[in-house]
Design an enzyme around this catalytic site. Sequence first.
Site, mmCIF file in Angstrom:
data_model
loop_
_atom_site.group_PDB
_atom_site.id
_atom_site.type_symbol
_atom_site.label_atom_id
_atom_site.label_comp_id
_atom_site.label_asym_id
_atom_site.label_seq_id
_atom_site.Cartn_x
_atom_site.Cartn_y
_atom_site.Cartn_z
ATOM 1 N N GLU A 112 -16.002 6.669 -13.187
ATOM 2 C CA GLU A 112 -16.111 5.355 -12.537
ATOM 3 C C GLU A 112 -17.545 4.836 -12.583
ATOM 4 O OE1 GLU A 112 -13.526 3.632 -11.894
ATOM 5 O OE2 GLU A 112 -12.158 5.310 -12.226
ATOM 6 N N GLY B 176 0.820 -1.203 0.000
ATOM 7 C CA GLY B 176 0.000 0.000 0.000
ATOM 8 C C GLY B 176 0.848 1.245 0.000
ATOM 9 N N PRO B 177 0.228 2.391 -0.284
ATOM 10 C CA PRO B 177 0.968 3.653 -0.331
ATOM 11 C C PRO B 177 1.593 3.983 1.030
ATOM 12 C CG PRO B 177 -1.343 3.962 -0.974
ATOM 13 C CD PRO B 177 -1.199 2.548 -0.549
ATOM 14 N N GLY C 121 2.442 5.574 4.561
ATOM 15 C CA GLY C 121 1.656 6.237 5.601
ATOM 16 C C GLY C 121 0.266 5.688 5.810
ATOM 17 N N ASP D 90 -7.645 2.745 -19.841
ATOM 18 C CA ASP D 90 -8.816 2.010 -20.312
ATOM 19 C C ASP D 90 -8.732 1.807 -21.811
ATOM 20 O OD1 ASP D 90 -9.814 2.215 -17.760
ATOM 21 O OD2 ASP D 90 -11.013 3.999 -18.208
ATOM 22 N N GLY E 167 -0.391 2.799 7.281
ATOM 23 C CA GLY E 167 -0.490 1.995 8.493
ATOM 24 C C GLY E 167 0.033 0.576 8.357
HETATM 25 P P1 ADP Z 1 3.353 2.823 6.566
HETATM 26 O O1 ADP Z 1 4.153 1.780 7.251
HETATM 27 O O2 ADP Z 1 2.190 2.277 5.793
HETATM 28 O O3 ADP Z 1 4.148 3.777 5.757
HETATM 29 P P2 ADP Z 1 2.954 3.677 9.246
HETATM 30 O O4 ADP Z 1 2.320 2.474 9.850
HETATM 31 O O5 ADP Z 1 4.397 3.853 9.482
HETATM 32 O O6 ADP Z 1 2.661 3.702 7.688
HETATM 33 O O7 ADP Z 1 2.144 4.970 9.707
HETATM 34 C C1 ADP Z 1 2.765 6.064 10.295
HETATM 35 C C2 ADP Z 1 1.896 6.642 11.377
HETATM 36 O O8 ADP Z 1 0.684 7.169 10.821
HETATM 37 C C3 ADP Z 1 1.436 5.606 12.368
HETATM 38 O O9 ADP Z 1 2.364 5.455 13.399
HETATM 39 C C4 ADP Z 1 0.126 6.179 12.857
HETATM 40 O O10 ADP Z 1 0.328 7.165 13.835
HETATM 41 C C5 ADP Z 1 -0.425 6.859 11.640
HETATM 42 N N1 ADP Z 1 -1.308 5.971 10.891
HETATM 43 C C6 ADP Z 1 -1.095 5.509 9.636
HETATM 44 N N2 ADP Z 1 -2.105 4.733 9.233
HETATM 45 C C7 ADP Z 1 -2.989 4.664 10.254
HETATM 46 C C8 ADP Z 1 -4.243 4.003 10.448
HETATM 47 N N3 ADP Z 1 -4.795 3.248 9.482
HETATM 48 N N4 ADP Z 1 -4.872 4.158 11.637
HETATM 49 C C9 ADP Z 1 -4.336 4.926 12.597
HETATM 50 N N5 ADP Z 1 -3.154 5.575 12.481
HETATM 51 C C10 ADP Z 1 -2.473 5.465 11.320
HETATM 52 ZN ZN ZN Z 2 -11.383 4.054 -16.263
#
Ligand code: ADP
Ligand code: ZN
Length: 618
Positions: free
Chosen positions: A434, A211-212, A214, A510, A216
């Site tokens: 979409e 996944g992108p 940030g 597409d 989680g």
């Molecule tokens: P990734 O590993 O996907 O790049 P992280 O897990 O390191 O993202 O996310 C960084 C911070 O952002 C986490 O420590 C949290 O504070 C917040 N965060 C990111 N995604 C979520 C989520 N789905 N729910 C709650 N907090 C999140």
């Molecule tokens: Zn399309």
Amino acid sequence: MTSATEGGKPASIVRQLHLPAANLNLENKHISKSLLTIPSAGNKMNTISQTAYSEFLQQVQARQVAQVTIKVDRIEYTLKSEFGGARHYTISDQFQPNLPNLLRNQSIPFTDERTSASGVLGLLLSMGAMAGALVWLAKFSQAGGGIGGLTGIGKSKARVYNQGKTGIQFADVAGVDEAKQELQEVVDFLKNGEKYRKIGAKIPKGVLLVGPPGTGKTLLAKAIAGEAGVPFFSMSGSEFVELYVGVGASRVRDLFQQAKRQAPCIIFIDELDAIGKSRGNSNFNGNDEREQTLNQLLTEMDGFDGNAGVILIAATNRPEILDPALRRPGRFDRQVLVDRPDKSGREAILKVHSRGVKMGEDVDLNASATQTVGFSGADLANLVNEAALMAARQNRQAVLMADFHEAIERVIAGLEKRSRVLSPLERQTVAYHEVGHAFVGALMPGGSKVTKISIVPRGIGALGYTLQTPEEDRFLLIEDELRGQIATLLGGRAAEEIVFGKVSSGASDDIQKATALAERAVTQYGMGETLGPIAFETQQAQFLDGGSTRRSISAEVASEIDRLIKQSIDRSYATALAILRHNRSLLESTTQTLLETEVLEGEQLQRILAQVQMPETV
Ligand code: ADP
Ligand code: ZN
Ligand code: MG
């Protein structure tokens, strides 16, 4: 009590405490319990038994532990008298950052001698521990990189693995419910492994979180460990990049060795792409170090089975560059998508991060969720903190909605630089597009059912998507179905043309796909009316890079092929236009709903799609 801090000459204490401990590691690595005598400071011999760290943690959680002393190289503890009162020690190679918190939460009295030792002594002790680690590693890594390499290992060892209980639960991760559901299973493997082993089921070894940035992924991996109550070993792929040759590989070996001793547990490899890049296509002369590390990882993965209780979790935001070997069965054969949150997901994430923040009466997280399209979980965490900082700067007691508004603007300004936020017009265009796909797809044959429409921006490429789930595996496409698929692909562009009278560049993918399908119909499947069942392309080449070779054909046939492709596309496009014109008002209302909710799925979507009507003249 045997204590490292009670007088004596530092040097001799170091020898007594650390070298024996290092030896223990070597000789008893497969023995979870053994009786050992350790010379105490008072030179009395005390018999205490060794326990696996995971067992110690279980005893802590089960509230069986009376008292704990955390030492630099080991943890000593006594069980409560109702559990036998026996004395144990457990070896943990790593600094345990979360242990004090865990003990505090369980109200177990403890002394942390790592910090209470006097300055010089503490320093000497940790140097001793490092010497222990070096001896230990020297024995294990045949491929050591000389003295320089070894010093490198010693230094960064603690930084690379961060082992211990994470204390994070699924409740701390929001807006990624599907991923959580899938990962719940992994928690069960770790918690109730016996159940699976008994029946003879094979527990998967590796789960890849995709996944992108940030969203989680790291947080989810930690939450799995937290939910299952198992140790968590983590390392990041990027840490390997600058290592001496051989060190990366031996570190991977070391990591697996440690983890196996503490099963059940999780090994987490963040940024897997940094070591897992496809081999053999690097610009430079190959990166030996990375390849060796990757090879070692593959070897280790093949060398244990999931039933041993170690589950490997890795994360990447660039799945497309991973070496295919990593995805083979028995390796990372499970993939879990961790996506940007939709509106309700964003609200849930805002709630999670607002838990510890004083909120004013007027704060409306639902409204903030509406204004934060495209934000990742990390962006939202950042947003709440920005709002809190704003309130504190103005010496207020609580965060107001005004703070949120201002913080949103700030964060968006940052995101716009990275061009991830759509303008309102762009969002509308994506939404119509979409819904266009979905409507045409709902009516056309082709064996797929539209199950989800989303305009939550994706990380890579697409701005929105329409998910079609095949109802059964299709091997044979009949002509109608092929037309249906082409029309569905063109439905997005058709909607844009109807609504805006012009088209955007968003449909290029597409159109490429539709053209490719139409071309195959004519040149491979023999569906072109005027050409008949002659294959003009041979298919084998598809395995190589999706390209195919045309057999040598005359200029007339070539232009006939082009004409047939164009005809097929034109017809399908006309069908798509007709369907959408006929259902124009439903197209409008559905798009409005989609703009509000960002995702349409389940019964709500099926109810809408059931209302789409076929025009008479198609
Ligand atoms: P990734 O590993 O996907 O790049 P992280 O897990 O390191 O993202 O996310 C960084 C911070 O952002 C986490 O420590 C949290 O504070 C917040 N965060 C990111 N995604 C979520 C989520 N789905 N729910 C709650 N907090 C999140
Ligand atoms: Zn399309
Ligand atoms: Mg991460």
